[in-house]
Design an enzyme around this catalytic site. Sequence first.
Site, PDB file in Angstrom:
ATOM      1  CG  ASP A 123       0.192  10.508  -5.107  1.00  0.00           C
ATOM      2  OD1 ASP A 123      -0.688  11.657  -4.957  1.00  0.00           O
ATOM      3  OD2 ASP A 123       0.038   9.528  -4.445  1.00  0.00           O
TER       4      ASP A 123
ATOM      5  CG  HIS B  11       1.121  10.907   4.993  1.00  0.00           C
ATOM      6  ND1 HIS B  11       0.435   9.909   5.191  1.00  0.00           N
ATOM      7  CD2 HIS B  11       1.887  10.730   3.763  1.00  0.00           C
ATOM      8  CE1 HIS B  11       0.727   8.936   4.444  1.00  0.00           C
ATOM      9  NE2 HIS B  11       1.424   9.293   3.402  1.00  0.00           N
TER      10      HIS B  11
ATOM     11  CD  GLU C 177      -1.025   6.964   0.606  1.00  0.00           C
ATOM     12  OE1 GLU C 177      -0.983   7.727  -0.350  1.00  0.00           O
ATOM     13  OE2 GLU C 177      -0.147   6.506   1.319  1.00  0.00           O
TER      14      GLU C 177
ATOM     15  CD  GLU D 210      -2.914  11.155  -2.130  1.00  0.00           C
ATOM     16  OE1 GLU D 210      -2.560  11.694  -3.119  1.00  0.00           O
ATOM     17  OE2 GLU D 210      -2.189  10.113  -1.958  1.00  0.00           O
TER      18      GLU D 210
ATOM     19  CG  ASP E 274      -2.100   6.836  -3.640  1.00  0.00           C
ATOM     20  OD1 ASP E 274      -2.325   5.613  -4.694  1.00  0.00           O
ATOM     21  OD2 ASP E 274      -1.078   7.194  -3.345  1.00  0.00           O
TER      22      ASP E 274
ATOM     23  NE  ARG F 115      -0.181   2.496   3.668  1.00  0.00           N
ATOM     24  CZ  ARG F 115      -0.088   3.398   2.906  1.00  0.00           C
ATOM     25  NH1 ARG F 115       0.903   3.672   1.946  1.00  0.00           N
ATOM     26  NH2 ARG F 115      -0.971   4.266   3.201  1.00  0.00           N
TER      27      ARG F 115
ATOM     28  CD  GLN G 199       3.894   2.412   0.020  1.00  0.00           C
ATOM     29  OE1 GLN G 199       2.707   2.199   0.720  1.00  0.00           O
ATOM     30  NE2 GLN G 199       4.129   3.822   0.198  1.00  0.00           N
TER      31      GLN G 199
ATOM     32  CE  LYS H  89       1.357   4.694  -2.516  1.00  0.00           C
ATOM     33  NZ  LYS H  89       0.696   5.274  -1.320  1.00  0.00           N
TER      34      LYS H  89
ATOM     35  CB  THR I  29      -5.566   6.074  -8.217  1.00  0.00           C
ATOM     36  OG1 THR I  29      -4.538   5.516  -8.258  1.00  0.00           O
ATOM     37  CG2 THR I  29      -5.824   7.544  -7.870  1.00  0.00           C
TER      38      THR I  29
ATOM     39  CD  GLU J 195      -0.703   9.107   8.453  1.00  0.00           C
ATOM     40  OE1 GLU J 195      -0.586  10.072   8.855  1.00  0.00           O
ATOM     41  OE2 GLU J 195      -1.418   8.909   7.117  1.00  0.00           O
TER      42      GLU J 195
HETATM   43 CA    CA Z   1      -0.428   8.959  -2.334  1.00  0.00          CA
END
Ligand code: CA
Length: 464
Positions: A166, A173, A237, A239, A271, A275, A278, A291, A295, A412
């Site tokens: 990744d 971002h 996420e 992506e 993804d 949080r 993380q 993560k 996925t 975000e």
């Molecule tokens: Ca990612």
Amino acid sequence: MNPNNTETNPPSAAEAAPAAAPLTDATHDPALRSWVASANVPGADFPIQNLPLGRFRPPADEGPGHADGADTLRVGVAIGDQVLDLKLAAQQCPWPEEIYPLLAPLAAGDLAAFMALGRPAWRALRAALSAALAEGSDQGPFLELCLRPRAGLRMAMPCTVRDYTDFYVGIHHATNIGRLLRPDNPLLPNYKWVPIGYHGRASSVGLGGPVRRPHGQQRPNPEAPPVYGPCQRLDYEMELALWVGVGNELGRPVPIEKAEEHLFGVSLLNDWSARDLQAWEYQPLGPFLAKSFATSVSPWVVSFEALAPFRRPLLRPGGDPAPLPYLHSAANHSHGSFSMTLEVWLQTAAMRSAGQGPVRLSQANAAEAAYWTPAQLLAHHTSNGCNLATGDLFGTGTLSGPGPGQGGSLMELSQGGREALQLPVGEQRRYLHDGDTVILRAFCEAPGAVRIGLGQLSGTVLPA
Ligand code: CA
């Protein structure tokens, strides 16, 4: 086949005339229409100019020999609201002689074997499929019998994910997240020099569908010891997935001029991110269990050929450093980026109950979001001699735009959980709740080209 199709960028002319690369051909002609009527509907994701490949399981009621199992997987081409079954198409339709060797792995359900054949094969098959599915084709009456409705078809992974990396190409971002963590120093000094990435986990990559809220270690109260329990700050996420078609030998870096010859196509990628896990675990080595629980990728792989009308120059703000030579080529600079609109939609359980459709949370353009191109990612990944193989998967990193409403993650959009998003039936969200369905969509539009889409990627959060 058209000999021009095998020649992308003559080395002697690459620096002098980057625009000489044949970016589009007859398969991109906006006037081209298909005898599959639904492919001609304006706004369709899968017009004849797209022709993405994917794998599916044929219905179990097709008789003996069609029981569930890996050996029964089929490869198909999405066209309008139909799928052309390439096993049936290879058996029941006449093709130009040189196409049969290309159809053979596809008829056997082995998309990876076709991905390994390389760009001349990919372009030749695309030309043959385009001709066969075009209005007036002699092959139409044969292929009509090889179509299946796309709705309800049980899709499978395009191929086994051999390895997963990744990246972190979304500069807005990276800046947004960095600002939440380090208000005075949002973007780290390496960002504009080196494509940032980490080695991900291939075993938990799958198609969309249910995703179980993970348990994990977190430290909600910095004054107290960490605890183990269900994730409280589950996020997505937005992506893109980049699929490697042709690998490279260990110890042999792929120069950037050749990098796109190794890249087969793109899908959507979510993804899923915990949080709270993380925030506690990421220093000093980066993401790990936050993560690796899930996925998701979308099932249809759109080829780089199909994306040709939507290529863009690599944009860099004035004053930014030029890429180091191993990350620069004239072709990459002039058309190595891709304009694509990406969107995130959300439907909560309460919205579903109330008959309320999904609501769009954000929209961004990949060309505006991405600081590095696919070719730069592949060149960088192999620059130390690391070997890639067919079925390697890259995530681009979250593709957020610069403005409000363009964040590709809830972290975000909610400013790190500080500001709640208001939803249609009186709900609020800072992070995902159980029963929430996250839907990613992407499409490409450009003047003089027919719009193409990647389809959608939908996943629903299950309780821990
Ligand atoms: Ca990612």
